[in-house]
Design a protein around this motif. Structure first.
Motif, short mmCIF file in Angstrom:
data_model
loop_
_atom_site.label_atom_id
_atom_site.label_comp_id
_atom_site.label_asym_id
_atom_site.label_seq_id
_atom_site.Cartn_x
_atom_site.Cartn_y
_atom_site.Cartn_z
N LEU A 35 -10.52 3.75 11.07
CA LEU A 35 -10.26 4.85 10.15
C LEU A 35 -9.47 4.26 9.00
N LEU A 36 -10.12 4.15 7.87
CA LEU A 36 -9.57 3.40 6.74
C LEU A 36 -9.30 4.35 5.59
N GLY A 37 -8.22 4.10 4.86
CA GLY A 37 -7.93 4.94 3.71
C GLY A 37 -6.60 4.62 3.08
N ILE A 205 -16.98 2.21 10.37
CA ILE A 205 -15.80 2.48 9.57
C ILE A 205 -15.94 3.87 8.97
N ALA A 206 -14.90 4.68 9.13
CA ALA A 206 -14.85 5.97 8.47
C ALA A 206 -13.78 5.89 7.39
N VAL A 207 -14.14 6.26 6.18
CA VAL A 207 -13.22 6.19 5.04
C VAL A 207 -12.63 7.58 4.82
N LEU A 208 -11.31 7.67 4.95
CA LEU A 208 -10.61 8.94 4.80
C LEU A 208 -9.85 8.93 3.48
N ASP A 209 -10.09 9.93 2.66
CA ASP A 209 -9.40 10.02 1.37
C ASP A 209 -9.19 11.48 1.03
N GLY A 210 -7.96 11.84 0.69
CA GLY A 210 -7.66 13.22 0.34
C GLY A 210 -7.91 14.19 1.47
N GLY A 211 -7.76 13.72 2.72
CA GLY A 211 -7.93 14.59 3.87
C GLY A 211 -9.37 14.80 4.29
N LEU A 302 -14.69 4.26 -3.67
CA LEU A 302 -14.57 5.52 -2.94
C LEU A 302 -13.20 6.19 -3.06
N THR A 303 -12.16 5.38 -3.20
CA THR A 303 -10.81 5.97 -3.19
C THR A 303 -10.07 5.78 -4.50
N GLY A 304 -10.67 5.12 -5.47
CA GLY A 304 -10.07 5.09 -6.80
C GLY A 304 -9.37 3.84 -7.18
N SER A 310 -2.05 -6.89 -1.98
CA SER A 310 -1.99 -6.83 -0.53
C SER A 310 -3.34 -6.63 0.11
N GLY A 311 -4.35 -6.25 -0.67
CA GLY A 311 -5.64 -5.94 -0.09
C GLY A 311 -5.67 -4.57 0.51
N ALA A 312 -4.61 -3.77 0.32
CA ALA A 312 -4.54 -2.44 0.91
C ALA A 312 -4.91 -1.40 -0.11
N ALA A 313 -5.62 -0.39 0.36
CA ALA A 313 -5.97 0.71 -0.53
C ALA A 313 -4.75 1.55 -0.81
N SER A 314 -4.64 2.10 -2.02
CA SER A 314 -3.51 2.94 -2.37
C SER A 314 -3.99 4.20 -3.05
#
Length: 341
Positions: A35-37, A205-211, A302-304, A310-314
């Motif tokens: 669960l990624l986001g 992989i499930a991409v979670l963004d904005g709930g 997908l998430t902007g 860091s390679g991390a989504a923000s």
């Protein structure tokens, strides 16, 4: 395959703030799903609902076929949870931590000793077993934390950002442990901000963004969602580059590097066609490389935005503390003991 986790229409709000907004998620038994986001997307809140630490506002949430609201005890009996922060007791030894958890799980004296010995061996903690946790490295504490989660052999394990703060060697050790668990039939739901971690471990992989789940699929399927794949051809001199650029229409030319970028998904047929056309014109290619979109590209699309350092989504609009605060007064030690009780 049988679904170990089945979520439909899950919602969760805090006052006027909606954290989960109709989440649908399926995790098949004996697999790893990531669960990624971005920070604040709702990853930890989702895990806390699945592990019965939080009550959903609405929706259907089943773990091992049990409803997390009506059958919370049955859910807790079949799961393990390793939270974002270590749940070990720093005042006692590693062996004592494991024995405490075994007793909370009601394994009995003989079985507790056997299981503790097995886990100390499995997680390479035998030499440190009777040393105070003040002498443990971060990686050792996380291994102990996961060992405590596994004390009763749960069917489903939730790993909430388990490698945050670990050095590369410790991260790879944790990855190997997760692979071994899945090989033995355990189901793992992994939340992470590390894109390479999801790529290494997860079958889906499930991409979670904005709930909301904004994408769900295998790593390769997600990578195909975004454009940007290309062949990179390097030539020996400017004349060869110029002639190749004339033949291969729609390419991007770099005169300084003597390279052409040819849009391509990277398939064998495309590579063969390009090389055949150049060979027919007697143009020699000095070097060829295939570039396909990676999970960084997927998350950017997908998430902007993606934190390149860091390679991390923000996330641009959600406070990073939302997920952690969502469990209100539940500390990391309580997470583990809640599952054990």
């Amino acid at each position: 395959m049988t679904s170990a986790i089945h979520v439909r229409g899950l919602t969760k709000s805090y006052g006027t703030q909606t954290v989960l907004d109709g989440v649908d998620l399926t995790v098949e038994a004996g697999t790893v799903t990531a669960l990624l986001g971005p920070n604040g997307a709702g990853k930890t809140t989702t895990v806390h609902v699945l592990s019965t630490l939080l009550r959903p506002d609405s929706g259907t949430v089943l773990v091992n076929g049990h409803d997390v609201v009506r059958e919370a005890e049955a859910v807790r009996a079949s799961i393990g949870l390793t939270g974002q922060f270590s749940a070990v007791d720093n005042l006692i030894t590693g062996e004592e931590n494991l024995m405490l958890m075994a007793r909370l799980r009601h394994l009995g004296a003989t079985r507790s000793k056997q299981r503790v010995a097995e886990l100390l061996e499995q997680f390479d903690l035998v030499e440190a077993a009777r040393k105070p946790l003040a002498t443990y490295s971060g990686g050792m504490k996380r291994r102990l934390d996961l060992a405590m989660t596994l004390i009763a052999r749960p069917d489903v394990i939730f790993l909430d950002e388990p490698t945050t703060g670990l050095d590369p060697r410790s991260r790879h050790t944790m990855w190997n442990i997760v692979r071994d668990l899945v090989a033995d039939g355990t189901t793992v739901l992994l939340t992470t901000q590390y894109l390479d971690e999801a790529d290494e471990l997860a079958g889906r992989i499930a991409v979670l963004d904005g709930g909301r789940i904004v994408a769900d699929g295998t790593p390769d399927e997600l990578k195909r969602l975004v454009p940007g794949g290309h062949l990179r051809l390097r030539f020996g001199d400017a004349d060869a580059l110029a002639e190749a650029s004339r033949i291969l229409v729609g390419t991007q030319r770099d005169d300084a590097e003597l390279t052409l970028s040819v849009p391509s998904a990277g398939g064998v047929d495309t590579v063969r066609t390009v090389l055949d056309r150049l060979d027919a014109a007697h143009i020699e290619v000095a070097d060829l490389s295939i570039h396909t979109p990676d999970l960084d590209d997927v998350f950017f699309a997908l998430t902007g935005r993606v934190d390149a350092a860091s390679g991390a989504a923000s996330s641009p609009d959600t406070a990073s503390n939302t997920d952690t605060a969502s469990s209100t007064d539940t500390a990391s030690n309580t997470d583990t003991k809640e599952n054990a009780s």
